[in-house]
Design a protein around this motif. Structure first.
Motif, PDB file in Angstrom:
ATOM      1  N   PHE A   1       0.829  -1.206   0.000  1.00 54.50           N
ATOM      2  CA  PHE A   1       0.000   0.000   0.000  1.00 54.50           C
ATOM      3  C   PHE A   1       0.865   1.259   0.000  1.00 54.50           C
TER       4      PHE A   1
ATOM      5  N   LYS B   1      -3.690   9.939   1.551  1.00 55.21           N
ATOM      6  CA  LYS B   1      -3.711   8.568   2.051  1.00 55.21           C
ATOM      7  C   LYS B   1      -5.074   7.895   1.945  1.00 55.21           C
TER       8      LYS B   1
ATOM      9  N   TYR C   1      -6.156   4.804  -0.352  1.00 49.25           N
ATOM     10  CA  TYR C   1      -6.618   3.602   0.320  1.00 49.25           C
ATOM     11  C   TYR C   1      -7.958   3.128  -0.218  1.00 49.25           C
TER      12      TYR C   1
ATOM     13  N   GLN D   1      -8.980  -0.246  -2.277  1.00 52.20           N
ATOM     14  CA  GLN D   1     -10.030  -1.123  -1.763  1.00 52.20           C
ATOM     15  C   GLN D   1     -11.052  -1.421  -2.856  1.00 52.20           C
TER      16      GLN D   1
END
Lengths: 272, 272
Positions: B31, B42, B46, B50
């Motif tokens: 990641f 961030k 993220y 996902q």
DNA sequence: AAACTAAGTTTCAAATAATGGAACCAAAAT
DNA sequence: ATTTTGGTTCCATTATTTGAAACTTAGTTT
């Protein structure tokens, strides 16, 4: 919000839905073709198609006024195939296996509830390409599909089984969950499974799962033939040889580390 | 923002940017790897990761805690390759061509400003796969790239040229727009072009564009060899033979219509 | 030629989803 | 035991997507 189980991951999910829709036609499509089957309003579908086209995920043929899947996908798939810990590692092994046994070998992975063939070697016709790799098939009635399902964790298995269609292809097709689950127990106890003409008449195969040391399913390998050429018993005799390949692949796949290349080519290469 | 080309098509464009980022590493990534090179905060990176993972565009390896391009891409690319009016139609022709001339044949298309190889036949090593198709290369210093650029409309050409890096690979590399444009005029007047060791030392090729009747660029075909094996003059002698293949492909690609299959397999196959 | 129709494109206020700073958690490192 | 690093979640703010409808072609019909 979303009533059905279609966990549409926001905008991105919807855009990809459109992409799948275009793929499902299997041929270039007109805007209205997509509109008809899409469940979004006109303007939305339009903008998605525009975006996807501008992004190279779809390509537009101005002469025929049709959209098709774009070549950016081919580029990405190239990377996907290379990056996959399984396919590139397995390739030499299955090539050798195919030559040794003189039959077609398939390498498959699970893609959601379907079987996705990521490689295929047919000792007869040497040159195959995308025409084979990338193909999908049902999990519940193929050797590789069952071999992989047999080693899934219970909750994951339940999910996958729930998505099987149990369409009856031949008189041998396992047509319900009970029959399938029984078969999976069987496969698990043997370590390998068959396809007994369950998907196509006359086509039979043996399949072995490829597992990590921890037991996670990486994929499956199968040797396919026809009832004319051979028998299930003869295929079963190949299991030790196939197991060799499987073990080698599993070991290599797990120990495989990508070479340390900190200076990688950025995608902006062309901009320099 | 910054550079002109950043036409980020909303959320979808950004998500695909992340996808390209992952691809650019050429290996599974953590990641934080993505976060480092991404220009989004961030939480955003993220969530994109996902979403992409949940959509199968990325795959997550729980053992190593890394992300790689997902197999859904392989499935989509399979469709893309099949749907393309060029690659499947061209395949038999370039196979024959490769056998006839005994040299490696490449089929390429233009993907933004880069050359994307969609097929390759090497009469020496029969079995190749994704390992070759899907590869990208620079347009300004490859035979196929220049052959295609030579036939682009002025505005499109300007755009493509603007994105070339003009990185100097060998002493023969065309290193600026002026040199390139002169070469393109030349190619256009001949109907074919060469790669004179411009990309890799010793590697030479002849390339011809594949055009529609209206003159739109569909792709390009090249025959590649090395200075050890042959010469530019010898390659030039192959032009008529290559032209045959090109003409056949162009004709077929334009008259090609997909068989009328109104009952197509929906992507929901597995749900039945 | 005028009137219709179908296919594709654009608009804009309202609805919705993405954003990102910051807090949080877990595991490794000190 | 404490700090650091890597990864995940929250939630008020913001920006983007949404979609009905209007509009524009291009293609038919009267």
């Amino acid at each position: 919000m979303s009533l059905d189980k279609t966990k549409s991951d926001g905008t991105v999910g919807k855009a990809l839905e459109i992409l799948d829709l275009v793929a499902s036609f299997g041929r270039p499509v007109r805007f209205s073709d997509v509109l008809d089957v899409a469940e979004f309003p006109k303007a939305t579908v339009y903008r998605f198609i525009q975006t996807l086209t501008s992004q190279g995920m779809l390509s537009y043929d101005p002469d025929r006024q049709t959209y098709a899947l774009g070549i950016r996908l081919v580029r990405l798939a190239h990377s996907a195939w290379q990056q996959s810990s399984l396919a590139p590692v397995a390739h030499p092994h299955i090539e050798k296996l195919a030559r040794d046994v003189g039959e077609t070998v398939h390498l498959a992975q699970l893609d959601h509830a379907q079987v996705l063939y990521v490689d295929k070697i047919d000792p007869g016709k040497p040159i195959e390409m995308f025409s084979q790799a990338g193909k999908v098939g049902p999990a519940y009635c193929t050797g590789v599909g069952k071999a992989m399902m047999a080693y899934l964790e219970a909750p994951h298995l339940a999910e996958v089984i729930g998505q099987q269609s149990f369409h009856v292809f031949t008189e041998f097709t396992l047509s319900d969950e009970t029959a399938l689950r029984a078969e999976l127990v069987d496969i698990r106890s043997n370590g390998y499974g068959f396809d007994r003409e369950e998907h196509e008449p006359d086509i039979i195969c043996v399949a072995l799962p490829i597992l990590t040391a921890r037991g996670r399913v990486l994929g499956a390998l199968s040797v396919t033939s026809s009832t004319q050429r051979t028998s299930l018993a003869a295929l079963e005799a190949l299991v030790p040889r196939i197991q060799m390949a499987v073990t080698a692949i599993a070991n290599e796949a797990e120990s495989w580390r990508f070479p340390d290349q900190s200076k990688f080519q950025s995608i902006e290469t062309a901009k320099g």
